[in-house]
Write an enzyme that holds these catalytic residues in place. Sequence first.
Site, PDB file in Angstrom:
ATOM      1  N   TYR A 224       3.977  16.095   3.736  1.00  0.00           N
ATOM      2  CA  TYR A 224       3.384  14.780   3.460  1.00  0.00           C
ATOM      3  C   TYR A 224       4.281  14.007   2.488  1.00  0.00           C
ATOM      4  O   TYR A 224       4.591  14.491   1.399  1.00  0.00           O
ATOM      5  CB  TYR A 224       2.005  15.006   2.855  1.00  0.00           C
ATOM      6  CG  TYR A 224       1.086  13.813   2.820  1.00  0.00           C
ATOM      7  CD1 TYR A 224       0.752  13.127   3.979  1.00  0.00           C
ATOM      8  CD2 TYR A 224       0.506  13.404   1.620  1.00  0.00           C
ATOM      9  CE1 TYR A 224      -0.126  12.057   3.946  1.00  0.00           C
ATOM     10  CE2 TYR A 224      -0.375  12.333   1.576  1.00  0.00           C
ATOM     11  CZ  TYR A 224      -0.684  11.659   2.741  1.00  0.00           C
ATOM     12  OH  TYR A 224      -1.554  10.603   2.702  1.00  0.00           O
TER      13      TYR A 224
ATOM     14  N   ARG B 186       0.848  -1.201   0.000  1.00  0.00           N
ATOM     15  CA  ARG B 186       0.000   0.000   0.000  1.00  0.00           C
ATOM     16  C   ARG B 186       0.876   1.241   0.000  1.00  0.00           C
ATOM     17  O   ARG B 186       1.050   1.883  -1.018  1.00  0.00           O
ATOM     18  CB  ARG B 186      -0.972  -0.028   1.189  1.00  0.00           C
ATOM     19  CG  ARG B 186      -2.171   0.939   1.010  1.00  0.00           C
ATOM     20  CD  ARG B 186      -1.836   2.369   1.365  1.00  0.00           C
ATOM     21  NE  ARG B 186      -1.324   2.517   2.709  1.00  0.00           N
ATOM     22  CZ  ARG B 186      -0.740   3.632   3.146  1.00  0.00           C
ATOM     23  NH1 ARG B 186      -0.598   4.687   2.344  1.00  0.00           N
ATOM     24  NH2 ARG B 186      -0.266   3.699   4.394  1.00  0.00           N
ATOM     25  N   ASP B 187       1.493   1.568   1.133  1.00  0.00           N
ATOM     26  CA  ASP B 187       2.381   2.738   1.164  1.00  0.00           C
ATOM     27  C   ASP B 187       3.525   2.559   0.173  1.00  0.00           C
ATOM     28  O   ASP B 187       3.953   3.505  -0.493  1.00  0.00           O
ATOM     29  CB  ASP B 187       2.935   2.944   2.580  1.00  0.00           C
ATOM     30  CG  ASP B 187       3.294   4.392   2.863  1.00  0.00           C
ATOM     31  OD1 ASP B 187       3.822   5.056   1.959  1.00  0.00           O
ATOM     32  OD2 ASP B 187       3.050   4.865   3.980  1.00  0.00           O
TER      33      ASP B 187
ATOM     34  N   HIS C 284       3.504   4.027  -3.459  1.00  0.00           N
ATOM     35  CA  HIS C 284       3.929   5.389  -3.806  1.00  0.00           C
ATOM     36  C   HIS C 284       5.294   5.388  -4.488  1.00  0.00           C
ATOM     37  O   HIS C 284       5.557   6.203  -5.372  1.00  0.00           O
ATOM     38  CB  HIS C 284       4.008   6.259  -2.552  1.00  0.00           C
ATOM     39  CG  HIS C 284       2.686   6.648  -1.981  1.00  0.00           C
ATOM     40  ND1 HIS C 284       1.776   7.445  -2.645  1.00  0.00           N
ATOM     41  CD2 HIS C 284       2.118   6.354  -0.779  1.00  0.00           C
ATOM     42  CE1 HIS C 284       0.712   7.634  -1.885  1.00  0.00           C
ATOM     43  NE2 HIS C 284       0.886   6.980  -0.755  1.00  0.00           N
TER      44      HIS C 284
ATOM     45  N   SER D 215       3.333  10.860   8.904  1.00  0.00           N
ATOM     46  CA  SER D 215       3.273  10.885   7.437  1.00  0.00           C
ATOM     47  C   SER D 215       4.400  11.693   6.813  1.00  0.00           C
ATOM     48  O   SER D 215       4.818  11.416   5.686  1.00  0.00           O
ATOM     49  CB  SER D 215       1.941  11.481   6.974  1.00  0.00           C
ATOM     50  OG  SER D 215       0.858  10.923   7.652  1.00  0.00           O
TER      51      SER D 215
END
EC number: 4.1.3.39
Length: 349
Positions: free
Chosen positions: A287, A13-14, A17, A167
């Site tokens: 972020y 998921r992360d 990126h 984050s």
Amino acid sequence: MDKKLYISDVTLRDGSHAIRHQYSVAQARRIAIALDDARVDSIEVAHGDGLQGGSFNYGFGAHTDIEWIKAVASVVKHAKIATLLLPGIGTVRDLRAAYDAGARIARVATHCTEADISRQHIEYAREIGMEAVGFLMMSHMQTPRALAEQAKLMESYGATCCYVVDSGGAMNMNDIRDRMRAFKDTLRPETQTGIHAHHNLSLGIANSIVAVEEGCDRVDASLAGMGAGAGNAPLEVFIAAAARLGWNHGTDLYRLMDAADDIVRPLQDRPVRVDRETLALGYAGVYSSFLRHAERAASKYGLKTVDILVELGRRRMVGGQEDMIVDVALDLCGAREFASSASGRADLI
């Protein structure tokens, strides 16, 4: 430490990126098998920005969330499948679809001041039989006490675990310690706590260790640190450190080391590391997923990525404002042209 740490992997998921959400289903399956064989407790699967994150604003994925979740569900035997939802991007219908595809943990993420918008999604997750986790992004932007009160709201909606989420990779060990203590003082004893660290100041492991020392139950990490910015706390490194501390983590370190170097690291089209740009994220409190967007804008407008990131931090931009990165770039271009024009006029005087 006698208690078993809950190891929550976020590579799928992360980590998305880091490769602009381009995991193939075959890659997702291979990574999931390796993680499952290493006995992690959960594997988070979704677009980097959560369910329905694929868009012009955040970037389109190579597949849909449901295709990724189904692919992982078809191969895991031990780990639970988690997914992430940001209210306003994903809906309760998306949670239902994720559940039907095999997800059993709903991690509902909001900005650290907006826990109240998670109520519908947390309550629905519990209603359909999912475990509900509250995820307070950009936790460095709230005081420990105020952040704990936001976690208390999520707990009241039905969250059985609440996370401190760095984050921006902007917090140090004292910041984490203070927030974990505030959580423990505010939440019910049976409500678990979690830490989601980013490595922009090279403190992802240290911050995760401090969180556990303060009673944190769940630790997010990813293979080879695969994630936004300089990445998350590298899973294999955290497990090695935890083992040296004598903590019960229940995973196979060497399988994780092999998966990180043999499977995940070769997928990176930009090294996941602390460098000039990712360090700027942590220093300015930006972020982490803004990195690739800012690099693209810098290339298009002839700017330095660091200048864009620092200005985003000065304006206190938060997740969901990716569209403002181009606005900031254009403002910097305008300022540059004004300065150049003023210099030219001065030369004529």
